[in-house]
Design an enzyme around this catalytic site. Sequence first.
Site, mmCIF file in Angstrom:
data_model
loop_
_atom_site.group_PDB
_atom_site.id
_atom_site.type_symbol
_atom_site.label_atom_id
_atom_site.label_comp_id
_atom_site.label_asym_id
_atom_site.label_seq_id
_atom_site.Cartn_x
_atom_site.Cartn_y
_atom_site.Cartn_z
ATOM 1 N N ARG A 120 -15.393 -0.381 4.139
ATOM 2 C CA ARG A 120 -14.895 0.798 4.837
ATOM 3 C C ARG A 120 -15.243 2.109 4.122
ATOM 4 N NH1 ARG A 120 -10.795 -0.716 8.411
ATOM 5 N NH2 ARG A 120 -9.355 0.984 7.963
ATOM 6 N N GLN A 133 0.144 -0.681 -4.759
ATOM 7 C CA GLN A 133 -1.145 0.010 -4.796
ATOM 8 C C GLN A 133 -0.936 1.497 -4.600
ATOM 9 O OE1 GLN A 133 -2.602 1.030 -1.437
ATOM 10 N NE2 GLN A 133 -4.804 0.907 -1.748
ATOM 11 N N LYS A 148 -8.994 -1.103 -8.637
ATOM 12 C CA LYS A 148 -9.551 -1.688 -7.418
ATOM 13 C C LYS A 148 -10.722 -0.865 -6.910
ATOM 14 C CE LYS A 148 -8.145 -3.193 -2.768
ATOM 15 N NZ LYS A 148 -8.991 -2.316 -1.936
ATOM 16 N N SER A 170 0.831 -1.198 0.000
ATOM 17 C CA SER A 170 0.000 0.000 0.000
ATOM 18 C C SER A 170 0.866 1.247 0.000
ATOM 19 C CB SER A 170 -0.907 0.015 1.233
ATOM 20 O OG SER A 170 -1.593 1.258 1.334
ATOM 21 N N HIS A 210 -13.737 -2.368 -0.449
ATOM 22 C CA HIS A 210 -12.754 -1.825 0.500
ATOM 23 C C HIS A 210 -13.013 -2.360 1.905
ATOM 24 C CE1 HIS A 210 -9.625 1.456 0.238
ATOM 25 N NE2 HIS A 210 -9.616 1.215 1.523
ATOM 26 N N TYR A 264 -2.505 5.357 -4.101
ATOM 27 C CA TYR A 264 -3.504 6.390 -3.881
ATOM 28 C C TYR A 264 -2.930 7.628 -4.555
ATOM 29 C CZ TYR A 264 -5.857 3.678 -0.197
ATOM 30 O OH TYR A 264 -6.540 2.725 0.507
ATOM 31 N N THR A 317 -6.297 2.150 -6.521
ATOM 32 C CA THR A 317 -7.485 2.152 -5.664
ATOM 33 C C THR A 317 -8.301 3.393 -6.007
ATOM 34 O OG1 THR A 317 -6.516 0.863 -3.877
ATOM 35 C CG2 THR A 317 -8.312 2.333 -3.293
ATOM 36 N N SER A 340 -12.879 -8.601 0.142
ATOM 37 C CA SER A 340 -13.889 -8.070 1.059
ATOM 38 C C SER A 340 -14.703 -9.193 1.683
ATOM 39 C CB SER A 340 -14.810 -7.038 0.406
ATOM 40 O OG SER A 340 -14.067 -5.903 -0.028
#
Length: 374
Positions: free
Chosen positions: A268, A144, A241, A122, A265, A146, A172, A297
């Site tokens: 979340r 991943q 994602k 992440s 997610h 952001y 994501t 998930s």
Amino acid sequence: MNNNDIEYNAPSEIKYIDVVNTYDLEEEASKVVPHGGFNYIAGASGDEWTKRANDRAWKHKLLYPRLAQDVEAPDTSTEILGHKIKAPFIMAPIAAHGLAHATKEAGTARAVSEFGTIMSISAYSGATFEEISEGLNGGPRWFQIYMAKDDQQNRDILDEAKSDGATAIILTADSTVSGNRDRDVKNKFVYPFGMPIVQRYLRGTAEGMSLNNIYGSSKQKISPRDIEEIAAHSGLPVFVKGIQHPEDADMAIKAGASGIWVSNHGARQLYEAPGSFDTLPAIAERVNKRVPIVFDSGVRRGEHVAKALASGADVVALGRPVLFGLALGGWQGAYSVLDYFQKDLTRVMQLTGSQNVEDLKGLDLFDNPHGYEY
């Protein structure tokens, strides 16, 4: 808040653990992980209806026991994007493993590498690329992202991930703002340590910041062009994602995605979204094997892995159970969870007459007309 005032004492013990089922791990982890950190990991949006829906959704499709199928010692191994892995599951990208254990993502990485599957790193990791790479010891990794508001910063991060050895990028796209995570609000939760990969675009290092602050520093206006640019700049396969609707899967593939990641997610983000497994069959039908599908998930049992593969996924991604194992035993605890999933899946394969993963993908599932209340 003065960052020097933040004290967080994550567990540090390293040991193998007995896993009877992964649901029990959550309660056990709550006894050793500091309150705010545990609730960040375990929590979901609102009153967590969608998290419960993720679990209930598994009961909407049931597995048929199959007899005399000439099966013995089922083979759980499979391949995705050229990576041969020990079982059809990988590590999901999760922020801030240091909330669960002092070794942070490096501990999880070692477990994943020792087991023989793929680590998803992440951008919100609490460890550096170098620390995680040491844990992986040459094992495969995906990265991943952001996205930052600044495209040059995104390119820089992608370059670093590729230099670190990432063989795929996970965009994501469902987290342009934070979900309304009641537990975190009530606890006034802030991150007790930094996020070295993305601190370049945060207003600080992430230490002492809330999730709303961190998401507020990232890019909100994501479009298909971003998928195109990530693929073009990185030269790597891109998974999008957060897919929960067939039309979004179509959009992502047309924009150049090499894979679809079906996920809500871990419940979340959007409150009162469907259980993630309930969305998988329609998405898989629309994708029609054009690109591989990763599902996450709510995966907690070998049966869940089997149902996801029978519904169109190529592999599943594991999240919270691995972090709970990390909390209880460091890399050895996380490894114990991965080992549990493989053994549980092997049992399911034997009982459903599946010699290999391709057999699992071909299973017929029983539509449960009674839903959860059977």
